[in-house]
Design an enzyme around this catalytic site. Structure first.
Site, PDB file in Angstrom:
ATOM      1  N   LYS A   1     -20.075  27.166  24.204  1.00 46.55           N
ATOM      2  CA  LYS A   1     -20.797  26.604  23.052  1.00 46.55           C
ATOM      3  C   LYS A   1     -19.853  25.792  22.160  1.00 46.55           C
ATOM      4  O   LYS A   1     -20.191  24.680  21.750  1.00 46.55           O
ATOM      5  CB  LYS A   1     -21.458  27.741  22.250  1.00 46.55           C
ATOM      6  CG  LYS A   1     -22.537  28.485  23.035  1.00 46.55           C
ATOM      7  CD  LYS A   1     -23.249  29.515  22.193  1.00 46.55           C
ATOM      8  CE  LYS A   1     -22.357  30.679  21.799  1.00 46.55           C
ATOM      9  NZ  LYS A   1     -21.912  31.473  22.970  1.00 46.55           N
ATOM     10  N   THR A   2     -18.687  26.338  21.856  1.00 46.33           N
ATOM     11  CA  THR A   2     -17.724  25.603  21.026  1.00 46.33           C
ATOM     12  C   THR A   2     -17.255  24.348  21.740  1.00 46.33           C
ATOM     13  O   THR A   2     -17.127  23.273  21.131  1.00 46.33           O
ATOM     14  CB  THR A   2     -16.526  26.504  20.685  1.00 46.33           C
ATOM     15  OG1 THR A   2     -16.978  27.649  19.960  1.00 46.33           O
ATOM     16  CG2 THR A   2     -15.503  25.756  19.846  1.00 46.33           C
TER      17      THR A   2
ATOM     18  N   ASP B   1     -20.464  27.872  13.751  1.00 43.01           N
ATOM     19  CA  ASP B   1     -20.411  28.973  14.705  1.00 43.01           C
ATOM     20  C   ASP B   1     -21.033  30.225  14.080  1.00 43.01           C
ATOM     21  O   ASP B   1     -21.004  30.390  12.858  1.00 43.01           O
ATOM     22  CB  ASP B   1     -18.956  29.238  15.091  1.00 43.01           C
ATOM     23  CG  ASP B   1     -18.833  30.041  16.379  1.00 43.01           C
ATOM     24  OD1 ASP B   1     -19.846  30.215  17.067  1.00 43.01           O
ATOM     25  OD2 ASP B   1     -17.709  30.486  16.688  1.00 43.01           O
TER      26      ASP B   1
ATOM     27  N   THR C   1     -24.863  33.779  19.333  1.00 43.72           N
ATOM     28  CA  THR C   1     -24.999  34.717  20.453  1.00 43.72           C
ATOM     29  C   THR C   1     -26.263  35.559  20.303  1.00 43.72           C
ATOM     30  O   THR C   1     -26.604  36.308  21.215  1.00 43.72           O
ATOM     31  CB  THR C   1     -23.774  35.649  20.520  1.00 43.72           C
ATOM     32  OG1 THR C   1     -23.632  36.328  19.262  1.00 43.72           O
ATOM     33  CG2 THR C   1     -22.504  34.848  20.807  1.00 43.72           C
TER      34      THR C   1
ATOM     35  N   ARG D   1     -14.442  31.575  29.985  1.00 42.70           N
ATOM     36  CA  ARG D   1     -13.319  31.958  29.126  1.00 42.70           C
ATOM     37  C   ARG D   1     -12.512  33.084  29.765  1.00 42.70           C
ATOM     38  O   ARG D   1     -11.279  33.064  29.781  1.00 42.70           O
ATOM     39  CB  ARG D   1     -13.816  32.387  27.749  1.00 42.70           C
ATOM     40  CG  ARG D   1     -12.674  32.827  26.810  1.00 42.70           C
ATOM     41  CD  ARG D   1     -13.211  33.359  25.501  1.00 42.70           C
ATOM     42  NE  ARG D   1     -13.921  32.332  24.777  1.00 42.70           N
ATOM     43  CZ  ARG D   1     -14.808  32.566  23.811  1.00 42.70           C
ATOM     44  NH1 ARG D   1     -15.090  33.824  23.482  1.00 42.70           N
ATOM     45  NH2 ARG D   1     -15.404  31.589  23.179  1.00 42.70           N
TER      46      ARG D   1
END
Length: 344
Positions: free
Chosen positions: A71-72, A116, A165, A224
Site C-alpha cells: 500500500k505504501t 497511512d 488494514t 515485505r
C-alpha cells in the site's frame, strides 16, 4: 504506539531503521515495475492515465488490505506517475483537527497526501478531512469561546491516498469520498518468486530458483516478509556459507531465524502450542491465550491470528479460539478426547 506488523518480528528492534531503509531501496518506483495485484494495477493505471490526460489531480484513492502487500509503495508510485511530490503522515499522528489543518494548508497543487492507517484518524480531524477532500477547503477557527470565528481557506487540488488494514472501521462518509478503492490480496508463491528475483538483482546476489521457491513458500503471501527473509538468507550465506544462495542455504538460514516450512515463526508456534497443550485445543478467550504466551491481546489478535485463521490453524467461535485438526497435525500432537471437533 501501534502494534508492530507481523513482519517486524523477524528482526530486532534495534535494527528497525536499517531494515526500513533496506525495504525502501527494494520498492518499485513505477507502476510497470510493481509485481502482483494485477487487477488493482490495471484499475489504478487507468485512473492515473485519465487524470494526466485531463491535466487534473486524480480522484482520491483508498488502498486496503493486510500489512506488507504494497500500500505504501503504491502511494509513492502514484506520486511518481503523476510527476508530483508526496506528503506522508498517518492516522495516529493526527489527533486534533488543527494537526490536519496544518498539513492540508501547506499542500501544493496536485500534491499527493498519503494517510497511512487512515482508520485511526481522530473524529474531529475526520470531519475536517471530509470537507477538504470534497470541496478543497478547510475552515480554520480563529479565537476562542464566543469570539471564535471560522475562516474558510481555499486549498489547491490534491489527491488523498489513504491506506488501511481495517477498512471496516472507516465510516461510510469517509469511504464515499474516495473515487477509487483498491483491495490488495495476498500473493501467490509464483508472484513472490518474481518479487524475490527482482530484489536479488537489486541487492547484487545470485539467487537460485530453488532458494526463491523455498523463501516464497515461507513468506505468508507477503512481499515485505519475502524481502526480509531474502536479506537474512543473504546474511547467512555470507557469514556461514560460501556466498551461494541455494536451497540448502535458504533452509539453513530460515531454521536459524525460526521460520518453519509454512511460514510460522516463534509467536505463531507459541500461540498454537499454548492453545493445544495448555488449553486442550480450546475454546479459550483471547486475553487468556495472550497471557499464556506473554503478549498483549492486541498483538496476538492483530499480528498472529489473521495468518493462523487464514491457514486453517485456528478457529474463532463465540466461546473463544479453538485448534483445528491441522493444528494438531502440524505440531505433531495427538488431540485429547475432550478436544473440540467443530473444525476437525
Amino acid at each position: 504506539m501501534g502494534v508492530p506488523e507481523e513482519a517486524e518480528r523477524l528482526v530486532s528492534g534495534g535494527a528497525e531503521d536499517v531494515e526500513r531503509a533496506a525495504e525502501a531501496a527494494l520498492r518499485p518506483k513505477r507502476l510497470d515495475e510493481f509485481v502482483g495485484q494485477r487487477v488493482v494495477r490495471e484499475q489504478l493505471g487507468l485512473v492515473l492515465e485519465a487524470a494526466l490526460a485531463r491535466g487534473r489531480a486524480p480522484d482520491h484513492v483508498l488502498l486496503s488490505g493486510p500489512p506488507g502487500l504494497g500500500k505504501t509503495t503504491l502511494a509513492m508510485i502514484i506520486a511518481a506517475e503523476l510527476g508530483t511530490s508526496v506528503r506522508v503522515t498517518s492516522g495516529p499522528a493526527i489527533q486534533h483537527a488543527g494537526d490536519l489543518a496544518a498539513v492540508l494548508s501547506s499542500l501544493e497543487e496536485n500534491e499527493v497526501l498519503f494517510l497511512d492507517e487512515i482508520h485511526r484518524i481522530a473524529r474531529p480531524a475526520e470531519e475536517l478531512l471530509y470537507v477538504a477532500m470534497e470541496d478543497f477547503r478547510v475552515d480554520v477557527v480563529v479565537g476562542k469561546g464566543a469570539g471564535a470565528n471560522a475562516i474558510g481557506l481555499a486549498l489547491p487540488p490534491f489527491t488523498v491516498v489513504g491506506a488501511t488494514t481495517r477498512a471496516g472501521l472507516l465510516p461510510a462518509p469517509l469511504r464515499d469520498r474516495f473515487g477509487f478503492t483498491g483491495h490488495l490480496e495476498f500473493y501467490e508463491d509464483e508472484e513472490l518468486v518474481r518479487v524475490l528475483e527482482r530484489s536479488a538483482g537489486l541487492l547484487g546476489v545470485d539467487l537460485h530458483r530453488a532458494a526463491a521457491n523455498e523463501i516464497a513458500r515461507r513468506s505468508r503471501g507477503t512481499p515485505r516478509i519475502a524481502n526480509r527473509l531474502l536479506r537474512r538468507v543473504r546474511d547467512w550465506a555470507q557469514v556461514r556459507g560460501d556466498g551461494t544462495l541455494d536451497r540448502a542455504a535458504a533452509r539453513s538460514a530460515l531454521e536459524v531465524y525460526e521460520v518453519d516450512e509454512i511460514g510460522l515463526d516463534r509467536l505463531d508456534r507459541a500461540v498454537l502450542h499454548a492453545l493445544c497443550v495448555r488449553f486442550g485445543g480450546g475454546p479459550v478467550g483471547l486475553t487468556t491465550l495472550a497471557v499464556a504466551v506473554g503478549e498483549e491481546p492486541e498483538t496476538v489478535e492483530t499480528v498472529a491470528e489473521p495468518f493462523l485463521v487464514r491457514e486453517g490453524l485456528m478457529g474463532r467461535t463465540p466461546r473463544g479460539r479453538v485448534a483445528t485438526t491441522r493444528t494438531w497435525q502440524h505440531l505433531h500432537l495427538r488431540p485429547p478426547p475432550s478436544a473440540p471437533t467443530l473444525f476437525a
